[in-house]
Motif scaffolding. Structure first.
Motif, PDB file in Angstrom:
ATOM      1  N   ASN A  28       0.810  -1.219   0.000  1.00 33.87           N
ATOM      2  CA  ASN A  28       0.000   0.000   0.000  1.00 33.87           C
ATOM      3  C   ASN A  28       0.847   1.274   0.000  1.00 33.87           C
ATOM      4  O   ASN A  28       0.298   2.374  -0.009  1.00 33.87           O
ATOM      5  CB  ASN A  28      -0.940   0.024   1.215  1.00 33.87           C
ATOM      6  CG  ASN A  28      -2.012  -1.038   1.127  1.00 33.87           C
ATOM      7  OD1 ASN A  28      -2.389  -1.463   0.040  1.00 33.87           O
ATOM      8  ND2 ASN A  28      -2.493  -1.482   2.265  1.00 33.87           N
ATOM      9  N   TRP A  29       2.172   1.137   0.042  1.00 35.01           N
ATOM     10  CA  TRP A  29       3.028   2.320   0.072  1.00 35.01           C
ATOM     11  C   TRP A  29       3.004   3.029  -1.276  1.00 35.01           C
ATOM     12  O   TRP A  29       3.066   2.413  -2.335  1.00 35.01           O
ATOM     13  CB  TRP A  29       4.464   1.956   0.397  1.00 35.01           C
ATOM     14  CG  TRP A  29       4.691   1.389   1.772  1.00 35.01           C
ATOM     15  CD1 TRP A  29       3.829   1.362   2.821  1.00 35.01           C
ATOM     16  CD2 TRP A  29       5.878   0.734   2.220  1.00 35.01           C
ATOM     17  NE1 TRP A  29       4.404   0.737   3.901  1.00 35.01           N
ATOM     18  CE2 TRP A  29       5.669   0.344   3.558  1.00 35.01           C
ATOM     19  CE3 TRP A  29       7.096   0.440   1.619  1.00 35.01           C
ATOM     20  CZ2 TRP A  29       6.636  -0.319   4.309  1.00 35.01           C
ATOM     21  CZ3 TRP A  29       8.052  -0.222   2.362  1.00 35.01           C
ATOM     22  CH2 TRP A  29       7.839  -0.585   3.692  1.00 35.01           C
ATOM     23  N   THR A  30       2.936   4.357  -1.216  1.00 35.65           N
ATOM     24  CA  THR A  30       3.042   5.219  -2.385  1.00 35.65           C
ATOM     25  C   THR A  30       3.946   6.379  -2.001  1.00 35.65           C
ATOM     26  O   THR A  30       4.352   6.509  -0.841  1.00 35.65           O
ATOM     27  CB  THR A  30       1.666   5.769  -2.814  1.00 35.65           C
ATOM     28  OG1 THR A  30       1.189   6.658  -1.791  1.00 35.65           O
ATOM     29  CG2 THR A  30       0.663   4.652  -3.058  1.00 35.65           C
ATOM     30  N   THR A  33       2.516   8.152   0.965  1.00 34.04           N
ATOM     31  CA  THR A  33       2.390   7.456   2.248  1.00 34.04           C
ATOM     32  C   THR A  33       3.202   8.181   3.296  1.00 34.04           C
ATOM     33  O   THR A  33       4.373   8.506   3.077  1.00 34.04           O
ATOM     34  CB  THR A  33       2.862   5.992   2.121  1.00 34.04           C
ATOM     35  OG1 THR A  33       2.055   5.324   1.149  1.00 34.04           O
ATOM     36  CG2 THR A  33       2.788   5.266   3.449  1.00 34.04           C
ATOM     37  N   ASP A  87       9.375   8.875  -9.036  1.00 36.95           N
ATOM     38  CA  ASP A  87       8.943   7.490  -9.247  1.00 36.95           C
ATOM     39  C   ASP A  87      10.139   6.544  -9.314  1.00 36.95           C
ATOM     40  O   ASP A  87      10.093   5.430  -8.780  1.00 36.95           O
ATOM     41  CB  ASP A  87       8.105   7.367 -10.517  1.00 36.95           C
ATOM     42  CG  ASP A  87       6.714   7.963 -10.367  1.00 36.95           C
ATOM     43  OD1 ASP A  87       6.182   7.965  -9.231  1.00 36.95           O
ATOM     44  OD2 ASP A  87       6.159   8.421 -11.373  1.00 36.95           O
TER      45      ASP A  87
END
Length: 106
Positions: A28-30, A33, A87
């Motif tokens: 779930n890390w972005t 986060t 990214d």
């Protein structure tokens, strides 16, 4: 202890100290986060956990990487790519966390 996003940590790696802690589900890390850095454990008695953020003690957050390693991850990506995107830095961060090695960009 203040919350800081992964993106902000990767954008300014030189400002980071100690261990960066995040929620335990890395899937779930972005970049957005939020995480938190621990305090220096050496400043506390050996049997103390007061250096740990509340999120680690109460919410199961985990120590992911220390600030020095994060700085090295960013430096390695810059050495390979010149000006890596956020990214690409995030990809390198996750790769290092999972493999304990630097990502070799193609």
């Amino acid at each position: 202890m203040d919350l800081i996003s992964i993106g902000d940590v990767l954008s300014s790696p030189e400002n980071n100290t100690e261990f960066f802690c995040l929620p335990p589900n890395k899937n779930n890390w972005t970049l957005s986060t939020k995480g938190v850095f621990t305090l220096d454990a050496r400043d506390f008695p050996p049997d103390s956990d007061e250096y740990l953020p509340e999120q680690v003690k109460n919410d199961g957050w985990i120590e992911v990487l220390d600030g020095e390693t994060i700085e090295e991850i960013v430096a390695n990506a810059k050495q390979q790519l010149g000006v890596p995107s956020l990214d690409e830095l995030f990809e390198a961060f996750i790769f290092y966390y999972e493999n304990d090695a630097f990502l070799e960009f193609q």
